[in-house]
Design a protein around this motif. Structure first.
Motif, mmCIF file in Angstrom:
data_model
loop_
_atom_site.group_PDB
_atom_site.id
_atom_site.type_symbol
_atom_site.label_atom_id
_atom_site.label_comp_id
_atom_site.label_asym_id
_atom_site.label_seq_id
_atom_site.Cartn_x
_atom_site.Cartn_y
_atom_site.Cartn_z
ATOM 1 N N LEU A 267 -10.772 12.724 -78.916
ATOM 2 C CA LEU A 267 -10.124 13.921 -78.473
ATOM 3 C C LEU A 267 -10.134 14.077 -76.612
ATOM 4 C CD1 LEU A 267 -10.134 15.542 -81.295
ATOM 5 C CD2 LEU A 267 -8.398 14.037 -81.076
ATOM 6 N N PRO A 268 -9.270 14.457 -76.101
ATOM 7 C CA PRO A 268 -9.129 15.457 -74.968
ATOM 8 C C PRO A 268 -10.593 16.463 -74.880
ATOM 9 C CG PRO A 268 -7.121 15.283 -75.624
ATOM 10 C CD PRO A 268 -7.715 15.080 -76.872
ATOM 11 N N ILE A 269 -11.328 16.798 -73.256
ATOM 12 C CA ILE A 269 -11.774 17.451 -73.598
ATOM 13 C C ILE A 269 -13.676 16.829 -74.039
ATOM 14 C CG2 ILE A 269 -13.049 19.076 -73.602
ATOM 15 C CD1 ILE A 269 -9.878 20.594 -74.432
ATOM 16 N N VAL A 270 -13.816 16.340 -75.583
ATOM 17 C CA VAL A 270 -14.656 15.581 -75.774
ATOM 18 C C VAL A 270 -14.607 14.133 -75.814
ATOM 19 C CG1 VAL A 270 -15.356 17.929 -77.191
ATOM 20 C CG2 VAL A 270 -13.809 15.495 -77.819
ATOM 21 N N GLY A 271 -13.801 13.855 -74.930
ATOM 22 C CA GLY A 271 -13.888 12.334 -74.941
ATOM 23 C C GLY A 271 -14.087 12.102 -73.872
ATOM 24 N N GLY A 272 -14.124 10.452 -73.358
ATOM 25 C CA GLY A 272 -13.801 10.196 -71.906
ATOM 26 C C GLY A 272 -13.139 10.433 -70.934
ATOM 27 N N SER A 273 -13.448 9.559 -69.886
ATOM 28 C CA SER A 273 -12.447 9.328 -68.479
ATOM 29 C C SER A 273 -11.275 8.572 -69.103
ATOM 30 C CB SER A 273 -13.222 9.082 -67.428
ATOM 31 O OG SER A 273 -13.787 8.002 -67.383
ATOM 32 N N ILE A 274 -11.617 7.860 -69.855
ATOM 33 C CA ILE A 274 -10.238 6.524 -70.048
ATOM 34 C C ILE A 274 -9.410 6.623 -71.626
ATOM 35 C CG2 ILE A 274 -9.383 4.031 -69.830
ATOM 36 C CD1 ILE A 274 -11.364 3.394 -67.475
ATOM 37 N N LEU A 275 -9.009 7.298 -71.871
ATOM 38 C CA LEU A 275 -8.646 7.556 -73.339
ATOM 39 C C LEU A 275 -7.108 6.565 -74.178
ATOM 40 C CD1 LEU A 275 -8.073 11.532 -74.203
ATOM 41 C CD2 LEU A 275 -10.591 9.507 -75.018
ATOM 42 N N PHE A 393 -16.899 23.627 -76.988
ATOM 43 C CA PHE A 393 -18.618 22.830 -77.519
ATOM 44 C C PHE A 393 -18.005 21.972 -76.627
ATOM 45 C CE2 PHE A 393 -16.521 24.268 -81.573
ATOM 46 C CZ PHE A 393 -18.310 25.129 -81.767
ATOM 47 N N HIS A 394 -17.617 22.678 -75.366
ATOM 48 C CA HIS A 394 -17.786 21.696 -73.371
ATOM 49 C C HIS A 394 -18.894 23.017 -72.760
ATOM 50 C CE1 HIS A 394 -16.103 19.807 -70.236
ATOM 51 N NE2 HIS A 394 -15.608 20.631 -69.472
ATOM 52 N N PRO A 395 -19.546 21.627 -70.926
ATOM 53 C CA PRO A 395 -20.320 23.254 -70.220
ATOM 54 C C PRO A 395 -18.986 24.237 -69.915
ATOM 55 C CG PRO A 395 -19.476 20.980 -69.478
ATOM 56 C CD PRO A 395 -18.971 20.752 -70.838
ATOM 57 N N HIS A 396 -19.924 25.726 -70.100
ATOM 58 C CA HIS A 396 -19.294 26.287 -69.778
ATOM 59 C C HIS A 396 -18.792 27.232 -68.176
ATOM 60 C CE1 HIS A 396 -20.147 28.387 -74.263
ATOM 61 N NE2 HIS A 396 -18.778 27.245 -73.959
ATOM 62 N N ARG A 397 -18.085 27.634 -68.260
ATOM 63 C CA ARG A 397 -17.799 27.647 -66.280
ATOM 64 C C ARG A 397 -18.973 28.421 -65.717
ATOM 65 N NH1 ARG A 397 -12.461 30.458 -65.935
ATOM 66 N NH2 ARG A 397 -10.649 28.985 -66.710
ATOM 67 N N GLU A 398 -20.792 28.684 -66.385
ATOM 68 C CA GLU A 398 -21.673 28.919 -65.467
ATOM 69 C C GLU A 398 -22.231 28.023 -65.100
ATOM 70 O OE1 GLU A 398 -22.525 30.057 -69.998
ATOM 71 O OE2 GLU A 398 -21.028 30.220 -68.648
ATOM 72 N N LEU A 399 -21.649 26.896 -65.777
ATOM 73 C CA LEU A 399 -22.601 25.455 -65.377
ATOM 74 C C LEU A 399 -22.137 24.635 -64.640
ATOM 75 C CD1 LEU A 399 -24.214 24.773 -69.003
ATOM 76 C CD2 LEU A 399 -24.760 25.948 -67.000
ATOM 77 N N HIS A 400 -20.349 25.304 -64.493
ATOM 78 C CA HIS A 400 -19.843 24.112 -63.591
ATOM 79 C C HIS A 400 -20.048 23.841 -62.110
ATOM 80 C CE1 HIS A 400 -16.004 24.940 -66.253
ATOM 81 N NE2 HIS A 400 -16.734 24.190 -66.866
ATOM 82 N N HIS A 401 -20.731 24.677 -61.838
ATOM 83 C CA HIS A 401 -21.232 24.567 -60.286
ATOM 84 C C HIS A 401 -22.148 23.091 -60.405
ATOM 85 C CE1 HIS A 401 -25.728 26.306 -60.633
ATOM 86 N NE2 HIS A 401 -24.603 26.881 -61.782
ATOM 87 N N VAL A 402 -22.444 23.046 -61.550
ATOM 88 C CA VAL A 402 -23.371 21.427 -61.560
ATOM 89 C C VAL A 402 -22.601 20.655 -62.112
ATOM 90 C CG1 VAL A 402 -25.542 20.288 -62.742
ATOM 91 C CG2 VAL A 402 -25.550 22.816 -60.667
ATOM 92 N N GLU A 405 -17.759 18.035 -65.805
ATOM 93 C CA GLU A 405 -16.359 16.956 -66.170
ATOM 94 C C GLU A 405 -16.836 17.020 -67.575
ATOM 95 O OE1 GLU A 405 -17.566 17.035 -62.109
ATOM 96 O OE2 GLU A 405 -18.492 16.996 -63.696
ATOM 97 N N ASN A 406 -16.156 15.958 -68.642
ATOM 98 C CA ASN A 406 -16.241 15.389 -69.562
ATOM 99 C C ASN A 406 -17.907 15.830 -70.338
ATOM 100 O OD1 ASN A 406 -13.569 16.718 -70.388
ATOM 101 N ND2 ASN A 406 -12.353 14.406 -71.309
ATOM 102 N N ILE A 407 -17.968 15.870 -71.762
ATOM 103 C CA ILE A 407 -19.721 15.468 -71.647
ATOM 104 C C ILE A 407 -19.011 13.792 -72.264
ATOM 105 C CG2 ILE A 407 -21.495 15.890 -72.934
ATOM 106 C CD1 ILE A 407 -21.310 17.450 -70.715
ATOM 107 N N GLY A 408 -19.060 12.621 -72.719
ATOM 108 C CA GLY A 408 -19.018 11.290 -72.771
ATOM 109 C C GLY A 408 -20.331 10.835 -73.514
ATOM 110 N N LEU A 409 -19.900 9.673 -73.837
ATOM 111 C CA LEU A 409 -21.128 8.565 -74.497
ATOM 112 C C LEU A 409 -22.244 8.909 -73.630
ATOM 113 C CD1 LEU A 409 -21.994 7.333 -76.646
ATOM 114 C CD2 LEU A 409 -20.799 5.429 -75.101
#
Length: 515
Positions: A267-275, A393-402, A405-409
């Protein structure tokens, strides 16, 4: 000062010698390969002088010199990283064995010496042919950070430089091309590449039968870990996690028991870069998640040979293990089906918004030394909200400076793959911590490369000042990034590691018969 002229014919002979030494070519192939190289370089004749004895460990030096020659002679459209890469890959394609020869060799070694020897040879060939560019991969930053969940692995990906402005300009007028359909299609084997699609004349794949279907096996050109491989569907079909997934994983493990294998979520957001192309990733590496212990075990009378447990990991992992493949498959399929429809509003888990599904899994499979199968099911949910539009259930914005991107396998298993921009940005922050600079542009200038880190920098300076030693600042920043990655994984976990989250996690297992 003008650079000395490259003796291209001499460098051709060095490449040919390397290919012979690494068994990419046999002696009967040399004249054929030489003529192909001479034609490409527009050289009328080969080098005839003496050649010193040398044993090159890789082909990069002669390749680079031949690219210099091509640029000087106007054989490249432009002297950019991408144009040089396309040209160097074209040259190596002449030295790489034909696909059928690679398959024949692999099967021969497999029959005579076993699967580990066969993959050892195929991996070495993928490196020697410069399909895997170890000279670039060695530039990646890598470290480990100790946390309450064990050591996490961190890498900053430096294998791809920023696009050259000349390439960006050329891309504006480049024709739209829909072939190959994606980076994973088998049509990439031998493909000459273009500005926005890598050359793959030196790519080789092996045919596989898994789940009663035709698949292919290759190594990743980026090898984020040892023997990082990709198993890809023979057809261009989208990612889909289903009960068939487990059969495919187990079929692969039966053929490659020394490797793990896993899949991104579908699924998008929790999947990898090539779906859009079904595939798995595997390799020979023990990730932090695999080392994580169980905090609680369960059994289900419907699957008496299956042991289940909750893994002590910031994401939500159920570990199933059994020597009984059929029973493990049934248990995993039942859990997947249950999770697809499971909701628990007390912890923000909703299976659907209208008809839109949110629940899926990231599966990871391996064989243990006793032959048992071990299957980790990482529960995922891709809901968004006004507070967290990129994903609850994805990196929240306060972590986006590091990491945004999606959290894949790979990240799920405890290896952070971070963007290359961080190398210079961390260097800039280290300069502040050591007092090498007092630049304050990052405070107010939104275009400043460190501005995105402003809040983090303020906290670091308040805690540590501006007099750290260089090594001290580097270690501090590595540990800080590691802790941020831990927070990334924690955000991605659907059942948190607090009492409420773990009780809700156990309640899910109990709802499907585990006690």
């Amino acid at each position: 000062m003008t650079a000395p002229r490259v003796d291209a014919a001499y460098e051709v002979e060095r490449l040919l010698r390397f290919a012979l030494q690494k068994r990419l070519l046999e002696s009967f192939d040399v004249a054929f390969a030489r003529n192909a190289l001479l034609e490409t370089l527009r050289l009328p004749e080969p080098h005839e002088g003496p050649m010193p004895e040398e044993a090159l460990s890789d082909p990069y030096e002669p390749l680079s010199r031949l690219a210099d020659y091509a640029a000087a002679e106007g054989l490249l459209e432009a002297d950019t990283f991408t144009h040089r890469d396309l040209f160097e890959t074209r040259l190596m394609g002449f030295l790489t064995p034909r696909p059928s020869e690679v398959v024949r060799e692999f099967r021969g070694i497999l029959s005579a010496e076993g699967v580990e020897a066969a993959t050892d040879r195929f991996y070495a060939m993928s490196i020697d042919s410069a399909y895997i560019r170890m000279d670039r991969i060695r530039k990646n930053l890598y470290w480990r950070t100790t946390t309450d969940f064990g050591e996490l692995e961190i890498t900053v990906n430096l294998t791809k430089p920023e696009k050259d402005p000349r390439e960006i300009a050329l891309l504006k007028t480049a024709p739209a091309v829909a072939y190959p359909k994606c980076l994973l299609c088998a049509d990439n084997v031998g493909y000459p590449g273009r500005l926005n699609h890598p050359a793959r004349q030196n790519l080789r794949v092996l045919p596989l039968a898994i789940g009663g279907e035709d698949w292919h096996f290759q190594y990743s050109p980026y090898v984020y870990y040892n023997e990082h491989c990709i198993v890809l569907h023979g057809r261009h079909v989208p990612m889909q996690i289903s009960d068939k997934t487990f059969d495919r994983l187990f079929d692969f493990l039966d053929q490659f028991p020394h490797y793990f294998i896993g899949s991104n979520a579908d699924l998008p957001i929790v999947g990898g870069s090539i779906l859009n192309h079904d595939h798995f990733q595997g390799g020979r590496h023990v990730f932090p998640e695999e080392r994580a212990p169980l905090t609680r075990t369960f059994a289900n009378p419907a699957f008496p040979d299956v042991r289940a447990g909750l893994v002590r990991w910031p994401m939500s992992v159920v570990r199933l293990s059994s020597p009984n493949r059929a029973q493990l498959h049934a248990a995993a399929s039942a859990m997947l089906a249950a999770w697809r429809g499971y909701s628990d509003e007390s912890v923000g888990v909703l299976a659907f918004t209208g008809d839109t599904p949110h629940n899926t899994i990231t599966p990871i499979a391996r064989r243990k030394p006793d032959g048992a199968y071990e299957l980790d099911l990482v529960l995922r949910n891709n809901r968004t909200s006004d507070e967290h539009p990129e994903g609850i259930f994805h990196p929240h914005r306060e972590l986006h400076h590091v990491k945004k991107e999606n959290i894949g396998l790979i990240e799920v298993m405890g290896l952070a793959v971070l963007p290359g921009r961080l190398k210079d940005e961390l260097g800039g922050i280290a300069a502040l911590l050591t007092g090498r600079t007092a630049d304050r542009g990052w405070v107010t200038d939104e275009a400043h490369p460190l501005h995105k880190h402003a809040e983090w920098i303020r906290r670091l300076l308040a805690a540590h000042g501006t007099s750290l030693g260089e090594a001290e600042a580097e270690r501090l920043l590595q540990d800080e990034v590691g802790r941020i990655f831990l927070n990334v994984l924690t955000h991605a976990g659907v059942f948190k590691q607090d009492a409420q989250g773990q009780a809700a996690f156990a309640a899910f297992l109990q709802s499907i018969g585990y006690r």
